[in-house]
Design a protein around this motif. Structure first.
Motif, short mmCIF file in Angstrom:
data_model
loop_
_atom_site.label_atom_id
_atom_site.label_comp_id
_atom_site.label_asym_id
_atom_site.label_seq_id
_atom_site.Cartn_x
_atom_site.Cartn_y
_atom_site.Cartn_z
N CYS A 1 -52.05 -71.18 31.09
CA CYS A 1 -50.83 -71.91 31.63
C CYS A 1 -50.95 -71.65 33.14
O CYS A 1 -51.96 -70.92 33.48
N LYS B 1 -58.18 -69.57 40.90
CA LYS B 1 -57.96 -70.12 39.46
C LYS B 1 -58.56 -69.08 38.35
O LYS B 1 -59.82 -68.88 38.46
N VAL C 1 -58.82 -70.51 31.04
CA VAL C 1 -59.36 -70.15 29.37
C VAL C 1 -60.81 -70.02 29.46
O VAL C 1 -61.31 -68.83 28.99
N GLN C 2 -61.62 -70.88 29.82
CA GLN C 2 -62.97 -70.83 29.70
C GLN C 2 -63.56 -69.74 30.62
O GLN C 2 -64.81 -68.95 30.04
P1 2AM Z 1 -54.10 -75.76 37.09
O1 2AM Z 1 -52.79 -76.82 36.85
O2 2AM Z 1 -53.35 -74.47 37.96
O3 2AM Z 1 -55.34 -76.27 37.63
C1 2AM Z 1 -52.15 -76.07 31.48
O4 2AM Z 1 -51.92 -77.25 32.35
C2 2AM Z 1 -53.24 -75.23 32.24
O5 2AM Z 1 -54.57 -75.70 32.22
C3 2AM Z 1 -52.87 -74.95 33.72
O6 2AM Z 1 -52.73 -73.60 33.99
C4 2AM Z 1 -53.81 -75.66 34.54
O7 2AM Z 1 -54.61 -75.03 35.79
C5 2AM Z 1 -55.19 -75.54 33.56
N1 2AM Z 1 -56.21 -76.23 33.75
C6 2AM Z 1 -56.37 -77.16 34.60
N2 2AM Z 1 -57.84 -77.68 34.86
C7 2AM Z 1 -58.36 -76.93 33.91
C8 2AM Z 1 -59.70 -76.79 33.53
N3 2AM Z 1 -60.63 -77.77 34.09
N4 2AM Z 1 -59.94 -75.98 32.45
C9 2AM Z 1 -59.21 -75.28 31.79
N5 2AM Z 1 -57.75 -75.18 32.48
C10 2AM Z 1 -57.43 -76.01 33.25
#
Ligand code: 2AM
Length: 563
Positions: free
Chosen positions: A451, A487, A490-491
């Protein structure tokens, strides 16, 4: 004595076409109504070329009669096929799909064309449209025009009109016909005003059965939905401009069973102020009780929405007045613009000319003009409200995945509308056995949750942390993407734990569940798993791709993703 043959529903589309003099049948595989709308438009278009079209739900007819289409001179079958979920056909096209897979009928002499509706952010982009086009040709059918691939991620409407604009000339050439002069607009429904009607017979917004707001009667399904009482509603996130909710619904009396991942539908209603303004702008009494009756008496679709009803109910519950209208709505309404310039612009926006497309893009899409804004900005446009109601698309239910397990709390839905992938160990594996709430032994259970901020949108933080303490979750890994400069997703955490993960997947039979955003998260997570298989498992990229494809077919890599 009069024979009552009328009572028997026609299941032969061939006989129906013959009886009603049609030569173009337009089948639709539709889940939310868009493919059906496109099919209606194509069937209507046919009249411009001296042909007669029939929009048709494949579920209502015996599709194994397709090979008989050649009995009708100059005939053609067009298919508007939406792809759903993980590359599946829509519910109403499932039987037809199964038939295509199993049949060895000879379709020689059967003319066909396919337009697919899909979304590029999903892995199996337009799988159903592609399959239909390929399979009908394999069976010997004659492809009149190339497969069209609509992409809802960019602009489905534009893809459709571009395809249509080339499709019809190809049809003309094929059959040796020409467009018959002016594009005339033909009404599909006629207006009936009920001046003296018992209000008990008037729909007030019900989706299925009349009076279902007062009394509900099983069995419940999508055509007779159970209306559940909201018994819990709390905001899950703090701050931010998003509003994520935990909703609990009481389904005690419904006898409905569900699995996690099934959907719950939310039927929205439109803003009363917008409805009122449409009524004022068109100078009509919104409480007039009306029916729109199909002029084609043979059609199985008697009304475009539940009738009799009032204009107010139709505009509030049944019709989509908030989205930007599709180009055919502008085209059909253009005849009611008395100012020639306004009329010309409306027609232009519905054409596939670069200028027309650009105008539609900037004036409708980019400016987000809904039908009210269009009426207000084109003062000479004065359509009869019943024609407007005929043209507007149906307001669609919104579907949310159910997060709670029916085994734990039989009457509670939790809706988690946010991306988070999660991993679950194999229920039968020997490693670590955690007694879960419902008493079943499971293996290791590892959750990765992503998140933005720990303090804002860490949904179910308390519950998840409690699960970890109690050992229900073996491991809870959280990625907060915006709590630091760079950033963390999860990955990234998956990659950090790659040895452990590869062991679970490769040696311990782990099941992987990915849930959330399809466009970015699910794809990147997928890639991370490839990399783990390559880096730890020593597979080549091709082998890794193959490896996870196999996991998917075995049901060990499941996704519930959306965009
Ligand atoms: P971000 O909006 O800060 O880029 C739920 O929306 C979460 O998914 C947010 O923390 C968002 O991050 C993240 N998220 C955005 N792009 C992603 C991606 N390509 N892979 C994994 N998570 C992502």
């Amino acid at each position: 004595p009069e024979m009552k043959t009328q009572q028997i529903r026609e299941t032969s589309f061939i006989e129906k076409m013959k009886k009603t003099n049609r030569n173009v049948v337009v089948f639709y595989g539709s889940q939310t109504g868009t493919a059906e709308e496109f099919a209606n438009r194509l069937a209507k278009d046919a009249q411009r070329y001296g042909m007669k079209g029939m929009p048709t739900d494949p579920e209502e007819y015996d599709m194994s009669e397709l090979s008989r289409l050649k009995e009708i001179p100059n005939s053609m079958a067009v298919f508007c096929m939406a792809t759903y979920g993980e590359g599946d056909p829509t519910d109403n096209a499932q039987e037809f799909y199964d038939w295509m897979q199993g049949t060895d009928d000879d379709l020689a002499g059967v003319n066909f064309a396919v337009f697919g509706l899909g979304n590029k952010t999903y892995e199996h982009f337009n799988a159903t449209g592609k399959y239909t086009d390929k399979r009908l040709a394999e069976l010997g059918g004659n492809r009149v025009f190339d497969l069209g691939l609509g992409d809802d991620d960019s602009n489905l409407e534009e893809d459709f009109i571009s395809w249509k604009e080339q499709f019809w000339p190809a049809v003309c050439e094929f059959f040796g016909v020409e467009a018959t002069g002016e594009d005339s607009s033909i009404r599909q429904f006629e207006l009936v005003v009920h001046n003296d009607i018992n209000m008990n017979e008037v729909y007030t917004g019900e989706m299925g059965r009349l009076k279902s707001f007062q009394t509900q009667k099983p069995p419940f399904d999508s055509k007779n939905p159970f209306l559940a009482t909201v018994t819990g509603n709390r905001k899950l996130n703090e701050g931010g401009n998003r509003h994520l909710m935990h909703i609990e619904l009481d389904i005690t009396d419904s006898k409905i069973r569900y699995d996690s991942g099934d959907h719950v539908a939310v039927y929205p209603t439109n803003d009363a102020a917008v409805v009122n303004r449409i009524g004022e702008r068109l100078g009509v009494d919104l409480d007039t009780v009306i029916s729109l009756k199909n002029l084609d008496e043979e059609s199985n679709k008697k009304h475009p929405f539940p009738c009799p009803t009032t204009y107010r109910t139709a505009l509030t519950h049944y019709l989509d007045i908030n989205n930007t209208p599709r180009t055919n709505v502008l085209f059909e309404l253009a005849q009611y613009a008395s100012d020639p310039q306004e009329q010309e612009n409306m027609r232009k926006m519905a054409s596939a000319s670069p200028e027309g497309k650009a105008l539609y893009h900037s004036w409708v899409l980019d400016s987000e003009r809904n039908i009210l804004a269009i009426l207000e900005d084109l003062p000479s446009l004065n359509p009869p409200i019943d024609h407007l109601c005929e043209l507007l698309p149906r307001l669609q239910a919104r579907y949310y995945s159910i997060a709670s397990s029916s085994k734990v709390k039989a009457a509670v839905f939790n809706i988690i509308p946010t991306p988070f992938p999660c991993m679950l160990g194999d229920p039968n594996s020997a490693c670590h056995s955690n007694p879960r709430e419902h008493g079943k032994e499971v293996g290791e259970t590892i959750l990765y949750f992503g998140c933005r901020h720990k303090n804002e949108d860490f949904l179910y933080q308390q519950e998840l942390e409690e699960f970890e303490r109690a050992g229900v979750l073996t491991q809870l890994n959280v990625a907060f993407s915006r709590d630091q400069e760079h950033k963390i997703y999860v990955q990234h955490l998956l990659k950090k734990n790659k040895e452990q993960l590869w062991k679970l997947i490769h040696s311990n039979n782990a099941h992987i569940y990915v849930c959330g955003d399809a466009r970015n998260m699910a794809r990147d997570v997928h890639t991370a798993f490839y990399e783990i298989a390559e880096e730890v498992g020593g597979l080549t990229h091709t082998q890794a791709v193959d490896y996870f494809k196999k996991l998917m077919t075995k049901g060990r890599y499941s996704q519930d993703v959306w965009s």
